[in-house]
Design a protein around this motif. Structure first.
Motif, short mmCIF file in Angstrom:
data_model
loop_
_atom_site.label_atom_id
_atom_site.label_comp_id
_atom_site.label_asym_id
_atom_site.label_seq_id
_atom_site.Cartn_x
_atom_site.Cartn_y
_atom_site.Cartn_z
N ILE A 154 0.78 -1.06 -0.12
CA ILE A 154 -0.16 0.07 0.16
C ILE A 154 0.81 1.31 0.06
CG2 ILE A 154 -1.60 1.40 1.36
CD1 ILE A 154 -2.72 -1.45 2.38
N ALA A 155 2.07 1.12 0.83
CA ALA A 155 2.84 2.28 0.83
C ALA A 155 3.50 2.59 -0.61
CB ALA A 155 3.91 2.13 2.02
N ARG A 156 3.96 1.70 -1.13
CA ARG A 156 4.62 1.77 -2.51
C ARG A 156 3.52 2.27 -3.60
NH1 ARG A 156 6.44 -3.27 -1.60
NH2 ARG A 156 5.03 -4.20 -3.48
N GLY A 263 -6.06 2.59 1.79
CA GLY A 263 -5.27 2.68 2.82
C GLY A 263 -5.32 1.84 4.10
N ASP A 264 -6.10 1.13 4.07
CA ASP A 264 -5.82 0.12 5.46
C ASP A 264 -5.79 -1.43 5.05
OD1 ASP A 264 -6.30 -1.12 7.85
OD2 ASP A 264 -7.77 0.21 8.74
N ALA A 265 -4.66 -2.11 5.39
CA ALA A 265 -4.27 -3.06 5.02
C ALA A 265 -5.47 -4.15 5.93
CB ALA A 265 -3.15 -3.60 5.48
N GLU A 266 -5.86 -4.04 7.19
CA GLU A 266 -6.72 -4.74 7.82
C GLU A 266 -8.03 -4.77 7.08
OE1 GLU A 266 -6.42 -6.66 10.29
OE2 GLU A 266 -4.23 -6.38 10.35
N ASP A 267 -8.68 -3.82 6.53
CA ASP A 267 -9.83 -3.60 5.83
C ASP A 267 -9.96 -4.52 4.81
OD1 ASP A 267 -11.00 -1.92 7.41
OD2 ASP A 267 -10.77 -0.31 6.15
#
Length: 556
Positions: A154-156, A263-267
């Protein structure tokens, strides 16, 4: 400003109160294993370096990054500063904590720089981090490691990627029956097979006991994830030969897609798990749909509100009359739960009862319904000055039958209200009989000893065993409303109802038809041999005082 820069080193910082007055000639000493550098810079930028032995052994003398660091600090005007720094590829990579202190007594800009070697601490932290994010059994990343990889993606700002969540079905049964060692071997073998089905750049992790996660980039289209899911299913479809056993393992696969806007990995992981839950029902790989998560969140919200409503006594029972089809007299009432929340919103039983069953709230809900119905019947007896002449029916959930001590609860409720067991009718569905026939048989026998009447609800819609039906102490068969609706125009339904009525007569059982909405349907059922009926043709579900008034008026 002078035209030359001088770099001198030693291994101990002077005391803070005397740092500004230090003599540069002292910097040839080695006192403690902390190298120090004193630098004097000039406008020309030429530099002369001198080092102590410890500074040279640390391998810092050839690092050209030191000078820009000092120049940046002196140019900033700050008195003190700290930063982390690591050596480059020219030497063994080491990590330092660098501290700068400006020397104000000199005419030229100068500073005292200390290097604290943190290499051991950093390497220990990296080792612990690897251990914390690695599954010890399979060697794959664990849930934490998988989340880190997803957050890095996500950050990339990767344009398109997908997360696959894989659940090995029946694993808990294998583990319980064959032992944990065989279960571990199964997990290791499954991990190898899944890994072999992935592409080179895909990331595989073990995210739970029998759950795996896959992170893959999407280059051409969503079909790539579907193709990988099929390869995984094919890889796991081959029987597993473990010890003397041959095990066949199926899997459920849920897919969630992401892009640079996520924006949220857990989602994303949660979305894939929602799709995986659907896959367990459909037996196919499923992609996440927004409505599925919205529905799941609504169910969790309803569970929370329902638990609060049960604790605060916000539910109530209404009573639908059960009438004798031959005479029209009321023979009993079925107690039905109703729930209106704090905002005045009425929730249908078809929505909150399944939530209660899935969450386990059906147990306290069933206890409350039993107590409330029996107390209401006792109150009617008081109003009538004796036995009011009707029974009350309460529904039992299969979950409650499995988890609760029903005979003890019924006995306590009857004793507390002063009502004999013959006045209570308990209704259960065919699915309750199928779940655990031996246990259910023992429960029903205990209830019969209390005098309670047993009814099978929604008969004909399940898969009950007729041999078991004959052996169980069931007194009443309730014909499901799906066979009653449209009875006058559908010959097939007439044939089904006639068959149920013939079965009940052969077994000596009474029958109750549900969903009667027209008097003509009730008359037809009576002609076919049905004993009782309930539905809007007689009355809608009524509040307790309305039900008693209806009873007095109907049976006068």
């Amino acid at each position: 400003m002078a035209t030359r820069a001088t770099w001198l080193t030693r291994q101990a910082a002077p005391p803070p109160e005397s740092r500004d007055a230090v003599d540069v000639s002292d910097y040839s000493l080695e006192l403690v294993p902390i190298p120090l550098v004193v630098a004097t810079l000039d406008a020309g930028g030429a530099s002369t370096r001198s080092y102590n032995r410890a500074f040279a052994r640390a391998g810092l003398r050839d690092e050209l990054e030191l000078r820009p660091m000092v120049e940046q600090f002196l140019g900033s005007g700050a008195q003190n500063a700290e930063r982390d720094w690591q050596t480059g590829a020219a030497v063994e990579r080491r990590h330092y904590r660098v501290s700068f202190a400006r020397l104000t007594h000199r005419a030229e800009p100068a500073c005292l720089v200390s290097f604290v070697d943190q290499t051991a601490e950093v390497r220990t932290e990296e080792t612990l981090r690897r251990e914390m994010t690695t599954d010890s059994l399979t060697g794959l990343p664990n849930r934490g490691g998988f989340t880190d990889a997803l957050e890095a993606t996500i950050a990339r700002g990767a344009p398109c990627w997908a997360v696959l969540m894989i659940d090995l079905e029946r694993f808990s049964r294998f583990n319980a029956c064959l032992g944990s060692l065989t279960g571990d071997e199964l997990l290791i073998t499954a991990a190898r097979r899944i890994k072999g089905a992935l592409r080179g750049g895909d990331t595989l992790a073990r995210t739970g006991g029998d759950e795996f996660g896959v992170l893959m980039t999407i280059d051409q289209g969503c079909d790539e994830a579907d193709h990988v899911a099929r390869r995984i299913r094919d890889a796991l479809s081959t029987p597993f030969r473990l010890s003397e056993y041959e095990l066949r393992v199926s899997c459920a696969i849920g897919i969630a897609y992401g892009d640079a806007a996520v924006g949220d990995a857990e989602d994303v992981i949660r979305h894939a798990q929602v799709a995986m839950k659907k896959s367990k029902a459909t037996k196919n790989a499923e992609s996440y749909q927004t409505r599925a998560l919205d529905s799941a969140r609504a169910e969790f919200a309803m569970e929370t509100a329902l638990r609060r409503a049960i604790e605060n006594g916000q539910l109530n029972l209404v009573y639908q009359p059960i009438c004798d089809l031959a005479t029209g007299r009321v023979s009993g009432f079925e107690a039905l739960a109703r729930w209106t929340d704090d905002q005045g919103l009425r929730h249908e039983p078809s929505r909150f009862i399944p939530v209660a069953e899935e969450s386990g709230l059906i147990v306290p809900l069933g206890r409350w319904a039993l107590d409330c119905a029996v107390r209401t019947l006792a109150e009617w007896d008081v109003l009538a000055g004796g036995n009011c002449g009707v029974t009350v029916s309460v529904n039992l959930s299969p979950i409650q039958l499995q988890r609760d001590s029903i005979p003890a609860l019924v006995e306590q409720a009857l004793a507390s209200a002063g009502v004999p067991g013959e006045r209570l009718k308990l209704e259960l569905t065919e699915s309750a009989l199928i779940a655990d026939p031996d246990h259910i048989a023992r429960v029903l026998m205990a209830l019969k000893r209390l005098g309670v009447t047993i009814a099978m609800d929604d008969f004909g819609t399940g898969f009950s065993n007729l041999a078991s039906l004959q052996k169980l102490p069931i007194d009443v068969l309730k014909i499901d409303r799906s066979f009653v609706t449209g009875l006058l125009t559908d010959r097939d339904k007439v044939a089904i109802v006639r068959a149920i009525l013939g079965l009940s007569q052969a077994l000596g059982m009474d029958t109750v038809a549900e969903g009667i909405e027209a008097n003509e349907v009730g008359q037809t059922l009576a002609a076919l041999g049905c004993t009782y009926g309930q539905g809007y043709a007689y009355a809608r579900p009524l509040e307790p005082h309305e039900a008693y008034a209806f009873l007095r008026a109907r049976n006068a």
